[in-house]
Design a protein around this motif. Structure first.
Motif, PDB file in Angstrom:
ATOM      1  N   ALA A 261     -59.051 -40.467  34.548  1.00 15.81           N
ATOM      2  CA  ALA A 261     -59.204 -39.925  35.901  1.00 15.81           C
ATOM      3  C   ALA A 261     -58.129 -40.497  36.811  1.00 15.81           C
ATOM      4  O   ALA A 261     -57.440 -41.475  36.479  1.00 15.81           O
ATOM      5  CB  ALA A 261     -60.586 -40.244  36.436  1.00 15.81           C
ATOM      6  N   ALA A 262     -57.967 -39.872  37.976  1.00 16.80           N
ATOM      7  CA  ALA A 262     -56.964 -40.348  38.935  1.00 16.80           C
ATOM      8  C   ALA A 262     -57.434 -40.046  40.342  1.00 16.80           C
ATOM      9  O   ALA A 262     -58.126 -39.054  40.596  1.00 16.80           O
ATOM     10  CB  ALA A 262     -55.620 -39.677  38.679  1.00 16.80           C
ATOM     11  N   ILE A 263     -57.049 -40.919  41.265  1.00 14.37           N
ATOM     12  CA  ILE A 263     -57.318 -40.697  42.682  1.00 14.37           C
ATOM     13  C   ILE A 263     -55.983 -40.410  43.366  1.00 14.37           C
ATOM     14  O   ILE A 263     -54.974 -41.060  43.083  1.00 14.37           O
ATOM     15  CB  ILE A 263     -58.041 -41.902  43.310  1.00 14.37           C
ATOM     16  CG1 ILE A 263     -58.368 -41.614  44.776  1.00 14.37           C
ATOM     17  CG2 ILE A 263     -57.249 -43.183  43.153  1.00 14.37           C
ATOM     18  CD1 ILE A 263     -59.291 -42.651  45.403  1.00 14.37           C
ATOM     19  N   HIS A 264     -55.964 -39.402  44.228  1.00  7.92           N
ATOM     20  CA  HIS A 264     -54.741 -38.991  44.915  1.00  7.92           C
ATOM     21  C   HIS A 264     -54.975 -39.039  46.422  1.00  7.92           C
ATOM     22  O   HIS A 264     -56.012 -38.631  46.924  1.00  7.92           O
ATOM     23  CB  HIS A 264     -54.345 -37.575  44.510  1.00  7.92           C
ATOM     24  CG  HIS A 264     -54.226 -37.377  43.033  1.00  7.92           C
ATOM     25  ND1 HIS A 264     -53.200 -37.917  42.274  1.00  7.92           N
ATOM     26  CD2 HIS A 264     -55.015 -36.689  42.158  1.00  7.92           C
ATOM     27  CE1 HIS A 264     -53.362 -37.557  41.008  1.00  7.92           C
ATOM     28  NE2 HIS A 264     -54.461 -36.828  40.905  1.00  7.92           N
ATOM     29  N   GLY A 265     -53.971 -39.503  47.150  1.00  7.37           N
ATOM     30  CA  GLY A 265     -54.061 -39.563  48.593  1.00  7.37           C
ATOM     31  C   GLY A 265     -53.539 -40.897  49.098  1.00  7.37           C
ATOM     32  O   GLY A 265     -53.036 -41.719  48.317  1.00  7.37           O
ATOM     33  N   PRO A 266     -53.620 -41.170  50.404  1.00  7.28           N
ATOM     34  CA  PRO A 266     -54.257 -40.315  51.422  1.00  7.28           C
ATOM     35  C   PRO A 266     -53.371 -39.129  51.812  1.00  7.28           C
ATOM     36  O   PRO A 266     -52.154 -39.185  51.696  1.00  7.28           O
ATOM     37  CB  PRO A 266     -54.443 -41.269  52.601  1.00  7.28           C
ATOM     38  CG  PRO A 266     -53.301 -42.241  52.461  1.00  7.28           C
ATOM     39  CD  PRO A 266     -53.106 -42.428  50.981  1.00  7.28           C
ATOM     40  N   PHE A 267     -54.026 -38.058  52.267  1.00  5.74           N
ATOM     41  CA  PHE A 267     -53.339 -36.856  52.697  1.00  5.74           C
ATOM     42  C   PHE A 267     -53.569 -36.642  54.186  1.00  5.74           C
ATOM     43  O   PHE A 267     -54.683 -36.806  54.685  1.00  5.74           O
ATOM     44  CB  PHE A 267     -53.862 -35.631  51.936  1.00  5.74           C
ATOM     45  CG  PHE A 267     -53.709 -35.728  50.450  1.00  5.74           C
ATOM     46  CD1 PHE A 267     -52.454 -35.677  49.862  1.00  5.74           C
ATOM     47  CD2 PHE A 267     -54.820 -35.870  49.632  1.00  5.74           C
ATOM     48  CE1 PHE A 267     -52.308 -35.765  48.480  1.00  5.74           C
ATOM     49  CE2 PHE A 267     -54.697 -35.955  48.256  1.00  5.74           C
ATOM     50  CZ  PHE A 267     -53.432 -35.905  47.673  1.00  5.74           C
ATOM     51  N   GLY A 268     -52.518 -36.268  54.864  1.00 12.32           N
ATOM     52  CA  GLY A 268     -52.651 -35.898  56.260  1.00 12.32           C
ATOM     53  C   GLY A 268     -53.199 -34.489  56.386  1.00 12.32           C
ATOM     54  O   GLY A 268     -52.936 -33.626  55.546  1.00 12.32           O
TER      55      GLY A 268
ATOM     56  N   TYR B 198     -58.645 -37.491  50.447  1.00  6.44           N
ATOM     57  CA  TYR B 198     -58.360 -37.954  49.085  1.00  6.44           C
ATOM     58  C   TYR B 198     -58.941 -36.939  48.101  1.00  6.44           C
ATOM     59  O   TYR B 198     -59.914 -36.244  48.420  1.00  6.44           O
ATOM     60  CB  TYR B 198     -59.002 -39.315  48.801  1.00  6.44           C
ATOM     61  CG  TYR B 198     -58.330 -40.495  49.476  1.00  6.44           C
ATOM     62  CD1 TYR B 198     -57.423 -41.288  48.774  1.00  6.44           C
ATOM     63  CD2 TYR B 198     -58.614 -40.816  50.803  1.00  6.44           C
ATOM     64  CE1 TYR B 198     -56.808 -42.376  49.395  1.00  6.44           C
ATOM     65  CE2 TYR B 198     -58.007 -41.898  51.422  1.00  6.44           C
ATOM     66  CZ  TYR B 198     -57.095 -42.675  50.709  1.00  6.44           C
ATOM     67  OH  TYR B 198     -56.491 -43.748  51.319  1.00  6.44           O
ATOM     68  N   THR B 199     -58.350 -36.864  46.926  1.00  5.70           N
ATOM     69  CA  THR B 199     -58.939 -36.099  45.832  1.00  5.70           C
ATOM     70  C   THR B 199     -59.070 -37.004  44.614  1.00  5.70           C
ATOM     71  O   THR B 199     -58.215 -37.846  44.360  1.00  5.70           O
ATOM     72  CB  THR B 199     -58.093 -34.862  45.460  1.00  5.70           C
ATOM     73  OG1 THR B 199     -56.829 -35.275  44.926  1.00  5.70           O
ATOM     74  CG2 THR B 199     -57.866 -33.968  46.667  1.00  5.70           C
ATOM     75  N   VAL B 200     -60.152 -36.801  43.900  1.00  3.41           N
ATOM     76  CA  VAL B 200     -60.360 -37.510  42.633  1.00  3.41           C
ATOM     77  C   VAL B 200     -60.327 -36.479  41.513  1.00  3.41           C
ATOM     78  O   VAL B 200     -61.150 -35.548  41.486  1.00  3.41           O
ATOM     79  CB  VAL B 200     -61.684 -38.277  42.606  1.00  3.41           C
ATOM     80  CG1 VAL B 200     -61.995 -38.770  41.184  1.00  3.41           C
ATOM     81  CG2 VAL B 200     -61.623 -39.457  43.566  1.00  3.41           C
ATOM     82  N   GLU B 201     -59.361 -36.617  40.646  1.00  2.00           N
ATOM     83  CA  GLU B 201     -59.220 -35.754  39.463  1.00  2.00           C
ATOM     84  C   GLU B 201     -60.199 -36.262  38.408  1.00  2.00           C
ATOM     85  O   GLU B 201     -59.886 -37.132  37.600  1.00  2.00           O
ATOM     86  CB  GLU B 201     -57.779 -35.810  38.979  1.00  2.00           C
ATOM     87  CG  GLU B 201     -57.418 -34.845  37.898  1.00  2.00           C
ATOM     88  CD  GLU B 201     -55.936 -34.928  37.554  1.00  2.00           C
ATOM     89  OE1 GLU B 201     -55.582 -34.447  36.458  1.00  2.00           O
ATOM     90  OE2 GLU B 201     -55.149 -35.480  38.353  1.00  2.00           O
ATOM     91  N   ALA B 202     -61.423 -35.729  38.464  1.00  4.90           N
ATOM     92  CA  ALA B 202     -62.513 -36.244  37.630  1.00  4.90           C
ATOM     93  C   ALA B 202     -62.393 -35.740  36.195  1.00  4.90           C
ATOM     94  O   ALA B 202     -62.072 -34.577  35.961  1.00  4.90           O
ATOM     95  CB  ALA B 202     -63.851 -35.831  38.219  1.00  4.90           C
ATOM     96  N   LYS B 203     -62.715 -36.616  35.254  1.00  5.69           N
ATOM     97  CA  LYS B 203     -62.671 -36.257  33.837  1.00  5.69           C
ATOM     98  C   LYS B 203     -64.011 -36.455  33.134  1.00  5.69           C
ATOM     99  O   LYS B 203     -64.209 -35.935  32.041  1.00  5.69           O
ATOM    100  CB  LYS B 203     -61.600 -37.101  33.121  1.00  5.69           C
ATOM    101  CG  LYS B 203     -60.170 -36.828  33.592  1.00  5.69           C
ATOM    102  CD  LYS B 203     -59.747 -35.403  33.275  1.00  5.69           C
ATOM    103  CE  LYS B 203     -58.276 -35.166  33.593  1.00  5.69           C
ATOM    104  NZ  LYS B 203     -57.363 -35.785  32.625  1.00  5.69           N
ATOM    105  N   THR B 204     -64.921 -37.187  33.754  1.00  9.89           N
ATOM    106  CA  THR B 204     -66.215 -37.468  33.133  1.00  9.89           C
ATOM    107  C   THR B 204     -67.318 -37.381  34.183  1.00  9.89           C
ATOM    108  O   THR B 204     -67.054 -37.406  35.401  1.00  9.89           O
ATOM    109  CB  THR B 204     -66.247 -38.886  32.516  1.00  9.89           C
ATOM    110  OG1 THR B 204     -66.158 -39.860  33.576  1.00  9.89           O
ATOM    111  CG2 THR B 204     -65.100 -39.097  31.534  1.00  9.89           C
TER     112      THR B 204
END
Length: 378
Positions: free
Chosen positions: A20-27, A76-82
């Motif tokens: 999994a991965a967390i992306h951000g922060p985003f404006g 933020y987005t979390v690219e969930a895998k489980t």
């Protein structure tokens, strides 16, 4: 419970699975969304790019999908895998009082899968499964009323209808969403799931034997007619993400059937409106009068399609011979030849037409077959 004032995003990252991965922060700004605009209308790319921020309808980068409102993008987005990734997001969001949004593809034209300042659970790269199981039985094995035994396809949260159609091929009939890039078990399904073959087979929710759901408290449950039956009822129409995140569905498959397509069109060139406009409006009115009278009583084997004031694209789930023998087919042809002034139509200027029936061996072929898979032109 006390809410922590300053979220430690590294703690969320460390709680996620290795894939999994967390992306951000985003404006919440045009600069954040601009990479999505460069993708144009290619829904396949839109679903996969820019860390889950893109929407199929670019207007939905704004609140209410209206350009004069503020941007509506997650922080933020979390690219969930489980499932444990999803549970971790819920735990973190609850601890820090952060709203949660859920998205697989961003197909919602109401903007339901994005929210300003939210922590988004992005499921585009989640597992798809797509295994076919014969005579799958729900948990109601001792309940003759609610027991279901049916051939199914197991669909996980990362799948879109493009994946399901390709997995099923021409071996079965499957009730799908209108677009191949629509999430299979997300907002379309949990909102009811209207399909081109719903008149015969029912809505998408009627195909579900059971759901696997990650609840907002992190609990993972199965819901069917006997286990968590109230949740099973609520998920079949209550809206995507309303009660948790659905991660798996066992979804009914049916015996393969031919699909027969009937198309009706009318039209007029702009240059001809002064001369023929009144006559053309008359045939448009006649079409609606005919359709309003006949459509409520169609044989269910006229299983679906779509229509407008100048066209109809109608599907018959069965063979061509039976379609031609059906009451409706006889009625629409009698209406066309007896009630319309077809002998006054001018080719390429104005008029209407019923095209010859088109026959497809299966739903797979009707939806484009192998050539349509991952093809943004189909």
């Amino acid at each position: 419970n006390l809410v922590s004032a300053v979220p430690d995003w590294s703690s969320l990252s460390s709680s996620l699975s290795s894939e999994a991965a967390i992306h951000g922060p985003f404006g919440n700004s045009p600069e954040t969304y601009s990479p999505c605009l460069s993708l144009g209308t290619d829904a396949y790319k839109i679903s996969k790019e820019n860390y889950g921020l893109c929407m199929h309808a670019h207007a939905c980068q704004h609140e209410f999908c209206e350009g004069n409102f503020d941007y509506d993008l997650p922080s933020y987005t979390v690219e969930a895998k489980t499932e444990s990734d999803i549970a971790s997001v819920f735990d973190f969001a609850a601890e820090h009082d952060i709203p949660v949004s859920v998205k697989t593809t961003g197909h919602s034209y109401q903007g339901s899968s994005t929210q300003k300042g939210s922590l988004m659970i992005w499921l585009q790269n989640y597992e798809k499964d797509l295994s076919i199981i014969k005579s799958y039985v729900n948990s109601c094995s001792d309940d003759d009323v609610n027991k279901v035994a049916h051939d199914v396809i197991s669909i996980k949260a990362g799948a879109v209808w493009d994946d399901v159609i390709e997995a099923v091929k021409g071996d079965y009939h499957v009730v799908t969403g209108g677009g191949r890039t629509v999430s299979s078990i997300g907002g379309w399904l949990q909102g009811g799931g209207l399909s081109f073959s719903s008149r015969l087979y029912g809505l998408g929710v009627d195909q579900v034997i059971d759901f696997t759901v990650v609840l907002t408290n992190g609990t993972i449950v199965t819901a069917d007619a006997c286990a968590n039956s109230d949740l099973f009822w609520a998920l079949r129409g209550g809206g995507g993400g309303t009660y948790g995140v659905v991660t798996n569905v066992h979804y009914k498959l049916y015996d393969v059937t031919p699909i027969v397509k009937l198309e009706y069109f009318s039209g007029i060139s702009e240059a001809a409106r002064d001369e023929y406009g009144g006559a053309y409006e008359s045939i448009v009115e006649k079409w609606f009068e005919f359709w309003i009278e006949k459509s409520p009583n169609l044989d269910p084997k006229w299983c679906g399609g779509f229509f407008g004031e100048e066209y109809a694209h109608l599907l018959y789930c069965g063979n061509k011979e039976d379609a031609q023998k059906s009451t409706f087919y006889k009625e629409i042809n009698a209406w066309y030849w007896n009630d319309l002034p077809w002998n006054t139509f001018v080719e390429n200027v104005w008029g209407s037409l019923i095209l010859p029936l088109t026959v497809y061996d299966s739903w797979y072929d009707y939806r484009g077959g192998a050539d349509a898979y991952q093809n943004p032109c189909e």
